[in-house]
Design an enzyme around this catalytic site. Structure first.
Site, PDB file in Angstrom:
ATOM      1  N   SER A 186       0.835  -1.198   0.000  1.00 58.82           N
ATOM      2  CA  SER A 186       0.000   0.000   0.000  1.00 58.82           C
ATOM      3  C   SER A 186       0.879   1.261   0.000  1.00 58.82           C
ATOM      4  O   SER A 186       1.682   1.439  -0.904  1.00 58.82           O
ATOM      5  CB  SER A 186      -0.970  -0.027   1.187  1.00 58.82           C
ATOM      6  OG  SER A 186      -2.037   0.864   1.002  1.00 58.82           O
ATOM      7  N   ASP A 196      -6.054  -3.451  -2.445  1.00 59.46           N
ATOM      8  CA  ASP A 196      -5.043  -3.172  -1.420  1.00 59.46           C
ATOM      9  C   ASP A 196      -4.411  -4.436  -0.825  1.00 59.46           C
ATOM     10  O   ASP A 196      -5.107  -5.320  -0.316  1.00 59.46           O
ATOM     11  CB  ASP A 196      -5.682  -2.347  -0.303  1.00 59.46           C
ATOM     12  CG  ASP A 196      -4.656  -1.618   0.531  1.00 59.46           C
ATOM     13  OD1 ASP A 196      -3.812  -2.290   1.156  1.00 59.46           O
ATOM     14  OD2 ASP A 196      -4.688  -0.376   0.562  1.00 59.46           O
TER      15      ASP A 196
END
Length: 263
Positions: free
Chosen positions: A34, A149
């Site tokens: 991320s 993600d």
């Protein structure tokens, strides 16, 4: 170096890397999830810390206005074209094989629920996939898979580095171990205001990541944890404070790092 997810708190990674450079601790490979994937990719490309710091401040001043790229709510509220343009301006069309430091990041296959480690192709596309916050951002399609993600499954990529052959791993974790305390600290002065959709989306990923945090850190030789729980996940304007906390945490861990490296 394993750089965790953590939204705005992930800017602390820059401070950690700055201290490692100052103390002449070499980074031979790097993995990020991320926000950690963005910081890691830029560093692996060979960008100097001062430029990374200036870039983070510039983006922070805009309060990540590039997120305002609405889409029809089919697979995500934000289309991601502006984010793609931002990543292209920062990273360019560099491929993994062209990086100066071996780098990897991961994302989550939204259809199978499995982790996907990315080590080939365009770096910017991999980073875009790694921080594609579900519902908020449209998934990234890579090699026929729809990716979101990576922090959902593996918030600190220690395991990835072991698979890459690392024998000494420094993990940087900006996800508070006490999720309840973190959430309360972020909202103690905002209890009368309903969280906006950005805060809700990022906090949802953060809550899920927290459940996997303990197992994600297994195998790290040193764990650096900047004190950033008091910083809201969407406070991208607090760049200098995040970086400073990263510097402080790295400096306090330096005796352990040097002792273990010497042995």
């Amino acid at each position: 170096m394993a750089l965790s997810s953590g939204a705005a708190r992930g800017l602390a990674h820059i401070g950690v890397l700055a201290i490692l450079e100052k103390e002449e601790i070499p980074v031979d490979m790097i993995a990020g999830i991320s926000m950690g994937s963005l910081i890691g990719a830029v560093y692996a490309q060979g960008q100097d810390i001062d430029r990374m710091r200036r870039l983070a401040i510039e983006l922070g001043q805009k309060r990540f206005s590039f997120l305002v790229d609405p889409a029809l709510p089919k697979s995500g509220l934000v289309r991601g074209q502006k984010i793609g343009n931002m990543l292209r301006s920062i990273i360019g069309d560099v491929e993994f094989q062209d990086l100066k430091i071996p780098f990897a990041c991961s994302a989550t296959d939204i259809e199978t629920g499995r982790e996907v480690v990315i080590r080939r192709g365009l770096v910017r596309e991999a980073v875009r996939a790694s921080f594609s916050i579900p519902v908020l951002l449209t998934p990234t399609k890579l090699e026929g898979r729809y990716l979101v993600d990576g922090g959902l499954l593996d918030p600190v990529p220690v395991k990835i580095l072991k698979e890459m052959g690392a024998d000494f791993i420094i993990a940087v974790n900006v996800i508070p171990t006490d999720q309840n305390t973190s959430f309360e600290a972020n909202h103690e002065n905002k209890r009368s205001n309903c969280p906006n959709i950005l805060s809700i989306a990022i906090q949802t990923v953060n809550i899920v990541s927290n459940q996997a945090l303990k197992s994600s850190l297994i195998g790290a030789d040193v764990i650096i944890e900047p004190q950033v729980a008091h910083i809201n996940l969407v406070d991208f304007n607090r760049v200098s404070e995040c970086i400073h906390q990263g510097e402080l945490a790295a400096q306090s861990s330096m005796p352990s790092i040097k002792r273990l490296l010497a042995s």
